[in-house]
Scaffold this active site. Structure first.
Site, mmCIF file in Angstrom:
data_model
loop_
_atom_site.group_PDB
_atom_site.id
_atom_site.type_symbol
_atom_site.label_atom_id
_atom_site.label_comp_id
_atom_site.label_asym_id
_atom_site.label_seq_id
_atom_site.Cartn_x
_atom_site.Cartn_y
_atom_site.Cartn_z
ATOM 1 N N ASN A 37 8.755 -34.115 119.128
ATOM 2 C CA ASN A 37 8.310 -33.134 120.129
ATOM 3 C C ASN A 37 9.416 -32.149 120.527
ATOM 4 O O ASN A 37 10.485 -32.554 120.976
ATOM 5 C CB ASN A 37 7.841 -33.908 121.375
ATOM 6 N N HIS A 122 -2.405 -42.717 131.573
ATOM 7 C CA HIS A 122 -1.517 -42.071 132.551
ATOM 8 C C HIS A 122 -2.299 -41.510 133.728
ATOM 9 O O HIS A 122 -2.988 -40.501 133.582
ATOM 10 C CB HIS A 122 -0.820 -40.869 131.919
ATOM 11 N N ARG A 147 -0.549 -46.321 134.117
ATOM 12 C CA ARG A 147 0.756 -45.824 134.542
ATOM 13 C C ARG A 147 0.561 -44.915 135.750
ATOM 14 O O ARG A 147 -0.357 -44.090 135.762
ATOM 15 C CB ARG A 147 1.403 -45.048 133.394
ATOM 16 N N TYR A 159 8.403 -34.572 136.267
ATOM 17 C CA TYR A 159 7.821 -35.224 135.086
ATOM 18 C C TYR A 159 6.558 -36.023 135.427
ATOM 19 O O TYR A 159 6.512 -36.731 136.429
ATOM 20 C CB TYR A 159 8.849 -36.183 134.451
ATOM 21 N N ASP A 220 7.203 -44.797 134.924
ATOM 22 C CA ASP A 220 8.248 -44.265 134.045
ATOM 23 C C ASP A 220 9.301 -43.531 134.875
ATOM 24 O O ASP A 220 8.992 -42.527 135.525
ATOM 25 C CB ASP A 220 7.590 -43.299 133.039
ATOM 26 N N HIS A 222 11.877 -42.121 133.498
ATOM 27 C CA HIS A 222 12.284 -41.025 132.621
ATOM 28 C C HIS A 222 13.779 -40.726 132.663
ATOM 29 O O HIS A 222 14.201 -39.563 132.831
ATOM 30 C CB HIS A 222 11.439 -39.777 132.892
ATOM 31 N N GLU A 246 9.839 -48.242 133.348
ATOM 32 C CA GLU A 246 10.289 -47.716 132.055
ATOM 33 C C GLU A 246 11.472 -46.764 132.214
ATOM 34 O O GLU A 246 11.524 -46.001 133.186
ATOM 35 C CB GLU A 246 9.102 -46.973 131.427
ATOM 36 N N GLU A 272 11.937 -45.336 124.025
ATOM 37 C CA GLU A 272 11.128 -44.318 123.337
ATOM 38 C C GLU A 272 11.994 -43.281 122.626
ATOM 39 O O GLU A 272 11.517 -42.626 121.707
ATOM 40 C CB GLU A 272 10.141 -43.645 124.303
ATOM 41 N N ARG A 293 10.082 -49.907 123.611
ATOM 42 C CA ARG A 293 9.222 -48.731 123.743
ATOM 43 C C ARG A 293 9.158 -47.859 122.488
ATOM 44 O O ARG A 293 8.519 -46.804 122.489
ATOM 45 C CB ARG A 293 9.739 -47.865 124.910
ATOM 46 N N HIS A 322 5.463 -46.502 122.215
ATOM 47 C CA HIS A 322 5.283 -45.155 122.765
ATOM 48 C C HIS A 322 4.021 -44.524 122.161
ATOM 49 O O HIS A 322 3.863 -44.523 120.942
ATOM 50 C CB HIS A 322 6.532 -44.369 122.345
ATOM 51 N N ASP A 326 2.126 -36.642 121.902
ATOM 52 C CA ASP A 326 3.007 -36.091 120.858
ATOM 53 C C ASP A 326 3.170 -37.049 119.669
ATOM 54 O O ASP A 326 3.776 -36.671 118.663
ATOM 55 C CB ASP A 326 4.363 -35.609 121.395
ATOM 56 N N GLU A 349 0.653 -47.770 124.699
ATOM 57 C CA GLU A 349 0.375 -46.538 125.449
ATOM 58 C C GLU A 349 -0.677 -45.737 124.676
ATOM 59 O O GLU A 349 -0.583 -45.574 123.459
ATOM 60 C CB GLU A 349 1.667 -45.731 125.593
ATOM 61 N N TRP A 412 16.304 -35.217 131.923
ATOM 62 C CA TRP A 412 14.865 -34.985 132.115
ATOM 63 C C TRP A 412 14.070 -36.191 131.659
ATOM 64 O O TRP A 412 14.356 -36.793 130.653
ATOM 65 C CB TRP A 412 14.410 -33.756 131.322
HETATM 66 O O1 KDG Z 1 8.142 -35.862 124.089
HETATM 67 C C1 KDG Z 1 8.460 -36.471 125.297
HETATM 68 C C2 KDG Z 1 7.326 -37.352 125.703
HETATM 69 O O2 KDG Z 1 6.927 -38.138 124.627
HETATM 70 C C3 KDG Z 1 7.698 -38.265 126.836
HETATM 71 O O3 KDG Z 1 8.055 -37.495 127.926
HETATM 72 C C4 KDG Z 1 6.540 -39.170 127.170
HETATM 73 O O4 KDG Z 1 7.982 -40.537 128.481
HETATM 74 C C5 KDG Z 1 6.942 -40.393 127.887
HETATM 75 C C6 KDG Z 1 5.992 -41.517 127.883
HETATM 76 O O5 KDG Z 1 6.367 -42.550 128.400
HETATM 77 O O6 KDG Z 1 4.905 -41.355 127.348
HETATM 78 MG MG MG Z 2 8.399 -42.609 128.774
#
Ligand code: KDG
Ligand code: MG
Length: 412
Positions: A37, A122, A147, A159, A220, A222, A246, A272, A293, A322, A326, A349, A412
Site C-alpha cells: 500500500n 472495523h 475492532r 487513524y 489498534d 498503530h 495491536e 503487520e 499480525r 492482516h 489493501d 481480519e 503513523w
Molecule cells: O496500509 C496500511 C494499512 O494496511 C493499515 O493501516 C491497516 O493497521 C491496519 C490494520 O490493522 O488493518
Molecule cells: Mg494494524
C-alpha cells in the site's frame, strides 16, 4: 511443468492492487498478490525488472526451491518490497500446484483444522453514538468480533476512523476505509498520545456498557506509543477484556515489549509491517506477543508465513493475519487457506472489498455466520479478470502521516 509466461498486472478498481500472473506450458494459470500500500510501483519494478526474467523456464512445482532461490540469490535479503515480490511468486505457485492436483490449497497444507475462520471487522466513530451504530451494523452483518477505533477529542483527524462508517451514512454502499488517499500528496493527520491515553479507556467502558461482556473487542494503537505509554494503555484497558491490543509500539525494537509485558495482561498483537521470521525471533522466543499480525502478501507468501506460524505455535502464539482492503482478494484467499490448515489459528481480519474489486477478482471464498472459508475450488479459488482489471489504471496514492502539535513528525 514449466513457467512460460509471467505478467505483472496493476489495477485500481476501488484502490491499487498488484498481481503476478504465471502461466505454465500445461496451460495452468496461477496468481499472487504483491500489493504494498502506497509503494505499489516499487514492487512492480522489482518483479518486472528482476524476478520475472528468473521465472521463465523454471519448474513450477518447485515452490520451496524457488522461494530459497529468490530470497538467497538476491543477496539483499528481507524488506517489504523484496518479500512482497517473493510472496506473489509463492502464492501463484501454490495456486498452480492446487490446480494441477485438483485440490484447494488448504488440502495441500494438511487439510482443514476447523470448519471456518473467526473474522473481525472495523467499527469506528467520531462520537460514541456513531461508534455504537457502526458496531451494530457489523453485528447485523454477522461479525462475531469487532475492532474499535474512536476519534479523540481535540484531534481533527486520526487513524482508523472511516469518514462514513456505516452503510446508511454511505448511501447503502460499502464504506471505503482505505486510508491511502488517491492523487495529490500524503494527508497530514494530528496526534497527541496523552489525550489518546485518557480517552480510549472511556470509549471501551461505554462499548462494554452498551454491548455487554461477551463480544470480542480489538484495538489498534498503530505504532504510536513508547513502551511505558503502551504499558499504561494495556493496564487501563484490562477491565474491558480486549481480545488484543495491536501495534502498541513501533515493534522493530523487539526488546521494548518486555517492558509492556511486565505491566499488563492485555493480549498483544504485532507484525503487520514485519516481513520475515527474523522480525519475530525474540518476541516469539520470549513470549512477548500473543498474535502474529503478518499477512501472507507481506511475509514471503504461504511458504514463509507458515514457518513463522509453526515457530510461534511452539509458544502458544496464534495467527491474526492482516486483512484490510489493501490485501487483495488473492492475498485474502491465501490467508484463508493457511488459516484453515494450521492448528494455531487465532482470528482473521476481514473488511470486505468494494463491488468493483469483486468484479476484477472473482472469488470463491465465503463468509457465513461470521466465519470465513476459502472454498473448495482447486488452487486459491480466485480468478483475475484481466479485461476488467484493464479498465482501472493505477492511481498514485499515499498513506497519511502524523504531526504533533509542535510540528514534529510522529509515527503513523
Ligand atoms: O496500509 C496500511 C494499512 O494496511 C493499515 O493501516 C491497516 O493497521 C491496519 C490494520 O490493522 O488493518
Ligand atoms: Mg494494524
Amino acid at each position: 511443468m514449466i513457467i512460460e509466461q509471467a505478467d505483472v498486472i496493476v489495477t485500481s478498481p476501488n484502490r491499487n492492487f498488484v498481481t503476478l500472473r504465471l502461466v505454465t506450458d500445461e496451460g495452468h494459470v496461477g496468481i499472487g498478490d504483491a500489493t504494498l500500500n502506497g509503494r505499489e510501483l516499487a514492487v512492480v519494478a522489482y518483479l518486472r525488472d528482476h524476478v520475472v526474467p528468473l521465472l521463465i523456464g523454471r519448474d513450477a512445482h518447485r515452490i520451496e526451491d524457488t522461494w530459497q532461490f529468490l530470497y538467497r540469490s538476491a543477496y539483499w535479503r528481507r524488506g517489504p518490497v523484496t518479500m512482497a515480490a517473493v510472496a506473489a511468486v509463492d502464492m501463484a505457485l501454490w495456486d498452480i500446484k492446487g490446480k494441477e492436483a485438483g485440490l484447494p490449497v488448504y488440502q495441500l497444507l494438511g487439510g482443514a483444522s476447523r470448519t471456518g475462520l473467526l473474522a473481525y471487522g472495523h467499527a469506528s466513530g467520531k462520537t460514541n453514538d456513531e461508534l455504537f451504530d457502526s458496531v451494530r451494523e457489523h453485528l447485523e452483518q454477522g461479525y462475531r468480533a469487532i475492532r474499535i477505533q474512536a476519534a479523540v477529542p481535540g484531534l481533527k483527524s486520526i487513524y482508523g476512523i472511516a469518514s462514513n462508517a456505516t452503510y446508511e451514512a454511505n448511501k447503502g454502499e460499502r464504506y471505503d476505509h482505505e486510508p491511502a488517499q488517491r492523487g495529490g500528496l500524503p494527508n497530514e493527520e494530528d496526534w497527541d498520545t496523552r489525550s489518546y491515553l485518557r480517552h480510549i479507556p472511556t470509549v471501551f467502558e461505554a462499548v462494554r456498557n452498551e454491548f455487554g461482556p461477551e463480544l470480542p473487542l480489538l484495538h489498534d494503537g498503530h505504532h504510536r506509543m513508547t513502551p511505558i505509554q503502551a504499558a499504561q494503555l494495556g493496564k487501563s484497558l484490562e477491565p474491558y477484556d480486549l481480545f488484543w491490543l495491536e501495534d502498541c509500539t513501533p515493534a522493530e525494537n523487539q526488546e521494548a515489549l518486555r517492558l509492556v509485558r511486565q505491566h499488563t495482561t492485555t493480549p498483544l498483537a504485532i507484525g503487520e509491517i514485519f516481513n520475515t521470521v527474523w522480525d519475530y525471533q525474540q518476541i516469539v522466543r520470549e513470549q512477548l506477543i500473543d498474535y502474529v499480525r503478518s499477512a501472507v502478501t507481506h511475509t514471503g507468501g504461504i511458504t514463509h508465513l507458515k514457518k513463522v506460524l509453526d515457530y510461534a505455535s511452539q509458544y502458544q502464539i496464534k495467527s491474526g493475519m492482516h486483512g484490510p482492503t489493501d490485501i487483495s482478494p488473492v492475498g485474502m484467499a491465501a490467508a484463508m487457506h493457511l488459516g484453515l490448515s494450521i492448528h494455531n489459528f487465532g482470528i482473521q481480519e476481514y473488511m470486505q472489498h468494494g463491488a468493483k474489486t469483486d468484479a476484477v477478482f472473482e472469488q470463491s471464498y465465503t463468509w457465513k455466520d461470521g466465519l470465513l472459508h476459502p472454498g473448495d475450488k482447486p488452487g486459491l479459488g480466485v480468478e483475475l479478470n484481466v479485461d476488467e482489471a484493464g479498465r482501472y489504471p493505477y492511481q498514485r496514492a499515499y498513506l497519511p502521516y502524523n504531526r504533533l502539535a509542535d510540528g514534529t513528525v510522529h509515527d503513523w
